[in-house]
Design a protein around this motif. Structure first.
Motif, mmCIF file in Angstrom:
data_model
loop_
_atom_site.group_PDB
_atom_site.id
_atom_site.type_symbol
_atom_site.label_atom_id
_atom_site.label_comp_id
_atom_site.label_asym_id
_atom_site.label_seq_id
_atom_site.Cartn_x
_atom_site.Cartn_y
_atom_site.Cartn_z
ATOM 1 N N ALA A 5 -7.740 1.299 4.579
ATOM 2 C CA ALA A 5 -8.714 2.132 5.460
ATOM 3 C C ALA A 5 -10.058 1.082 5.741
ATOM 4 O O ALA A 5 -10.346 0.901 6.671
ATOM 5 N N ILE A 6 -10.309 0.564 4.463
ATOM 6 C CA ILE A 6 -11.430 -0.489 4.509
ATOM 7 C C ILE A 6 -11.146 -1.665 5.340
ATOM 8 O O ILE A 6 -11.893 -2.144 6.138
ATOM 9 N N ILE A 7 -9.755 -2.109 5.137
ATOM 10 C CA ILE A 7 -9.641 -3.534 6.082
ATOM 11 C C ILE A 7 -9.325 -3.028 7.472
ATOM 12 O O ILE A 7 -9.954 -3.576 8.392
ATOM 13 N N GLU A 8 -8.988 -1.861 7.988
ATOM 14 C CA GLU A 8 -8.836 -1.235 9.154
ATOM 15 C C GLU A 8 -10.622 -1.394 9.755
ATOM 16 O O GLU A 8 -10.663 -1.889 10.769
ATOM 17 N N GLY A 9 -11.351 -0.668 8.779
ATOM 18 C CA GLY A 9 -12.692 -0.675 9.185
ATOM 19 C C GLY A 9 -13.064 -2.112 9.533
ATOM 20 O O GLY A 9 -14.017 -2.475 10.389
ATOM 21 N N MET A 10 -12.625 -3.036 8.731
ATOM 22 C CA MET A 10 -13.283 -4.502 8.691
ATOM 23 C C MET A 10 -12.917 -5.012 10.231
ATOM 24 O O MET A 10 -13.439 -5.641 10.871
ATOM 25 N N GLU A 11 -11.677 -4.679 10.488
ATOM 26 C CA GLU A 11 -10.989 -5.242 11.629
ATOM 27 C C GLU A 11 -11.616 -4.635 13.022
ATOM 28 O O GLU A 11 -11.595 -5.560 14.088
ATOM 29 N N GLN A 12 -12.289 -3.482 12.982
ATOM 30 C CA GLN A 12 -12.715 -3.054 13.994
ATOM 31 C C GLN A 12 -14.333 -3.177 14.405
ATOM 32 O O GLN A 12 -14.718 -2.385 15.041
ATOM 33 N N LEU A 57 -11.877 -12.559 3.887
ATOM 34 C CA LEU A 57 -11.814 -13.527 4.452
ATOM 35 C C LEU A 57 -10.725 -13.628 5.316
ATOM 36 O O LEU A 57 -10.487 -14.186 6.474
ATOM 37 N N ASP A 58 -9.472 -13.250 5.074
ATOM 38 C CA ASP A 58 -8.308 -12.922 5.650
ATOM 39 C C ASP A 58 -8.615 -12.191 7.068
ATOM 40 O O ASP A 58 -7.905 -12.320 8.073
ATOM 41 N N VAL A 59 -9.325 -11.019 7.045
ATOM 42 C CA VAL A 59 -9.501 -10.313 8.185
ATOM 43 C C VAL A 59 -10.601 -11.193 8.861
ATOM 44 O O VAL A 59 -9.977 -11.273 10.317
ATOM 45 N N LEU A 60 -11.437 -11.924 8.584
ATOM 46 C CA LEU A 60 -12.165 -12.721 9.390
ATOM 47 C C LEU A 60 -11.525 -13.883 10.026
ATOM 48 O O LEU A 60 -11.895 -14.143 11.252
#
Length: 333
Positions: A213-220, A309-312
């Motif tokens: 959920a946090i990764i999805e939040g970072m992606e958006q 970093l992976d998300v960014l």
């Protein structure tokens, strides 16, 4: 949309009588509310025959969805609202018990009869409510007079379903969320070659679901949100922790130049950092300090720097940013 409505009118005319159209997640209609305007007026507008009586049921988790409708669509609905409270832990336990009996081998439902005696009911994997009714009928027991107590299982430990139900009830009260915990816990147990799904697997499943959920939040995040997150991430990769706003802002300015983005004032950039704290992506700590006694903030990641970093690095706007070089440059400073 008009072609869809034409097919709908034709189908309603073929069926005739009272027709109830159920629109799940009705808020996903967005700004195109033509269907909500047309359905209640279908007879008046001669879209359907006189023997057709259409009604609409809309289901939404968004209590304000109606506020975004066109005034004409609002007037057409003549609607009434029914609020359903979120599921509590007991509700979710019953839902999960029924799902588990259909999904796991050697997992039977346990009921208590009106006389207080408990008995188990076996349902075929993937079976439906009719097969459950048939199982009760075979035992000569009235299902409506019995209460579900849980499951008896050789592959689920006793605390698995109560834990999944409790975690989901504490968060959103969502059956979908509770089922996700159970499914993830089973997948984790399978990956470990464990013959039994345990409470520890549920705890790992909850952690994994929260991380997703946090990764999805970072992606958006918006571009400014990504820039603020990137600045904190670079500082943390450079072994800096509890960094001050001005340090984050220095890195932020460098990043805006690299990607040719609008550069906000330090205070506005700090607002984005505080929003990241509200999303549980970073942690913001506030204290009174400075010569004028104003508010001072320090920031650190709540997620692993490598995850951020992976998300960014997957954000196209950052394609030309060398995060490793920026980290090394900050280390040298």
């Amino acid at each position: 949309m008009q072609k869809v409505l034409d097919h709908l009118w034709a189908a309603m005319n073929d069926a005739g009588g009272t027709i109830i159209i159920v629109l799940d997640e009705i808020d996903n209609l967005g700004t195109d509310d033509k269907i909500l305007y047309s359905l209640p007026r279908a007879r008046d507008k001669d879209y359907v025959n006189d023997d057709v009586y259409p009604s609409v049921i809309g289901i939404s988790n968004d209590l304000q969805w109606r506020d975004n409708l066109d005034p004409a669509a609002k007037d057409s609905l003549y609607d009434d609202s029914i609020f359903f409270a979120p599921y509590d832990a007991n509700d979710l336990r019953d839902i999960l018990s029924r799902r588990a009996s259909k999904a796991f081998h050697d997992t039977d439902l346990v009921y208590e009869g009106p006389d207080g005696d408990r008995f188990s009911i076996s349902v075929d994997l993937g079976g439906d409510d009719e097969s459950l009714d048939a199982a009760f009928e075979a035992k000569g027991i009235d299902r409506t007079a019995c209460t579900l107590q849980g499951v008896e299982s050789s592959v689920l430990s006793e605390d698995v379903i109560p834990l999944c139900a409790a975690y989901a009830a504490q968060d959103k009260g969502s059956a979908r969320q509770a089922i996700k915990y159970l499914r993830k816990a089973a997948a984790i147990a399978e990956s470990e070659d464990s013959p039994t799904v345990l409470g520890d697997h549920v705890r790992l499943a909850q952690d994994e679901a929260e991380r997703e959920a946090i990764i999805e939040g970072m992606e958006q995040l918006t571009t400014q949100g990504h820039l603020a997150l990137a600045a904190v991430t670079i500082l943390e990769l450079a072994n800096e922790s509890d960094v001050r706003t001005r340090d984050v802002y220095d890195v932020y300015k460098s990043l805006t130049n690299d990607i040719d983005a609008d550069q906000l004032a330090q205070r506005r950039m700090r607002d984005h950092l505080i929003e990241l704290d509200m999303l549980s992506i970073i942690r913001a700590r506030k204290s009174a300090s400075g010569s004028v006694g104003g508010e001072a903030y320090t920031f650190e990641l709540r997620v692993e720097p490598s995850t951020a970093l992976d998300v960014l690095e997957a954000v196209s706007r950052f394609d030309d940013v060398d995060f490793n070089t920026m980290t090394q440059n900050w280390l040298r400073e």
